[in-house]
Motif scaffolding. Sequence first.
Motif, PDB file in Angstrom:
ATOM      1  N   ALA A   1      35.691  28.632  39.214  1.00 13.49           N
ATOM      2  CA  ALA A   1      35.476  28.961  40.622  1.00 13.49           C
ATOM      3  C   ALA A   1      35.603  27.699  41.476  1.00 13.49           C
ATOM      4  CB  ALA A   1      34.100  29.591  40.808  1.00 13.49           C
TER       5      ALA A   1
ATOM      6  N   ASP B   1      40.093  33.550  43.815  1.00 10.53           N
ATOM      7  CA  ASP B   1      39.066  32.507  43.871  1.00 10.53           C
ATOM      8  C   ASP B   1      38.818  32.033  45.299  1.00 10.53           C
ATOM      9  OD1 ASP B   1      37.289  30.438  43.277  1.00 10.53           O
ATOM     10  OD2 ASP B   1      38.859  29.053  42.637  1.00 10.53           O
TER      11      ASP B   1
ATOM     12  N   SER C   1      38.472  35.410  31.799  1.00 11.50           N
ATOM     13  CA  SER C   1      37.126  35.732  31.282  1.00 11.50           C
ATOM     14  C   SER C   1      37.172  36.882  30.293  1.00 11.50           C
ATOM     15  CB  SER C   1      36.203  36.089  32.442  1.00 11.50           C
ATOM     16  OG  SER C   1      36.721  37.182  33.182  1.00 11.50           O
TER      17      SER C   1
ATOM     18  N   ASN D   1      33.783  30.597  31.926  1.00 10.26           N
ATOM     19  CA  ASN D   1      33.769  29.994  33.258  1.00 10.26           C
ATOM     20  C   ASN D   1      34.927  30.454  34.145  1.00 10.26           C
ATOM     21  OD1 ASN D   1      31.448  28.470  32.783  1.00 10.26           O
ATOM     22  ND2 ASN D   1      32.601  26.750  31.925  1.00 10.26           N
ATOM     23  N   SER D   2      35.860  31.234  33.586  1.00  5.88           N
ATOM     24  CA  SER D   2      37.034  31.646  34.341  1.00  5.88           C
ATOM     25  C   SER D   2      36.694  32.736  35.358  1.00  5.88           C
ATOM     26  CB  SER D   2      38.127  32.160  33.404  1.00  5.88           C
ATOM     27  OG  SER D   2      39.226  32.657  34.130  1.00  5.88           O
ATOM     28  N   VAL D   3      37.272  32.611  36.550  1.00  4.81           N
ATOM     29  CA  VAL D   3      37.122  33.670  37.558  1.00  4.81           C
ATOM     30  C   VAL D   3      38.303  34.639  37.498  1.00  4.81           C
ATOM     31  CG1 VAL D   3      35.752  32.222  39.089  1.00  4.81           C
ATOM     32  CG2 VAL D   3      38.248  32.285  39.360  1.00  4.81           C
TER      33      VAL D   3
ATOM     34  N   THR E   1      40.807  37.498  35.549  1.00  3.14           N
ATOM     35  CA  THR E   1      40.689  38.614  34.602  1.00  3.14           C
ATOM     36  C   THR E   1      42.031  38.824  33.923  1.00  3.14           C
ATOM     37  OG1 THR E   1      41.375  40.371  36.122  1.00  3.14           O
ATOM     38  CG2 THR E   1      39.053  39.689  36.206  1.00  3.14           C
TER      39      THR E   1
END
Length: 251
Positions: free
Chosen positions: A191, A199, A223, A229-231, A233
């Motif tokens: 993020a 983001d 994620s 920690n990834s925003v 998909t």
Amino acid sequence: MLIKIKNQKLKLALMLALPLALSACSDDEVEVIKEVEVIKEVEVIVEVPAPVPTPVDVSYEVTITNLTNAQPLSPAAVVLHADGNLFEVGMVPSVELEKMAEGGMNTGLLALGMASASGAGAIGPGASETISVKVQDITDAKLSITTMLVNTNDAFTGLNALDLSSLAAGDSWSTTAGVYDAGTEVNSEMAGTMPGPADGGEGFNPTRTDTGFVSMHPGVVTSDDGLTNSVLTVQHKFDNPAIHIMVTRTE
């Protein structure tokens, strides 16, 4: 009395006969003959400069189609240049390329060409845009195209230094292009680190934190695949190729 003689044969005959005539003539006749003047003709050559040709416009239309599922593309930079490369695998990226790949800013790359044009805005998934670019009297220019996948840290796609010399007016050429990693920002997917709608975070950052050279992009993890920690998909994943490109010479 002045007699002008332009006939060359007559001149020659007169010049040969003149000494004899002088010896045979009376004093009065000699005075008349002495006033005869033989005029030499002078040929003057005037060089007329060749006409200056009118500059001819050489124009191209570049159509870019976004083939990804959920990766909008930043405004594309379409650049005509004489030589060199805007990007190349293994090359250290320029600051102009870094700004485009991290933040979608294309003004620096546009300034590197002898002619260039920018896309009007973002190109959404499945959408296309046609961009026109024009140059004068140059048919052997190199064409480069760059655009950022904005839901990434520094991924971009495009075309590098296509030789246009064989493209005649009315001809078209098409290809697809994969995704490159600028190598300037680590692919954290965190993020605040990506400028796209997934983001809305930071774009260009002058601090370089990745490999430092251009490479093919390994893809995003997301994620959904365990990068907590990834925003991003799974919707933001992309396969190669990412775009379709058609180039048409219109004049």
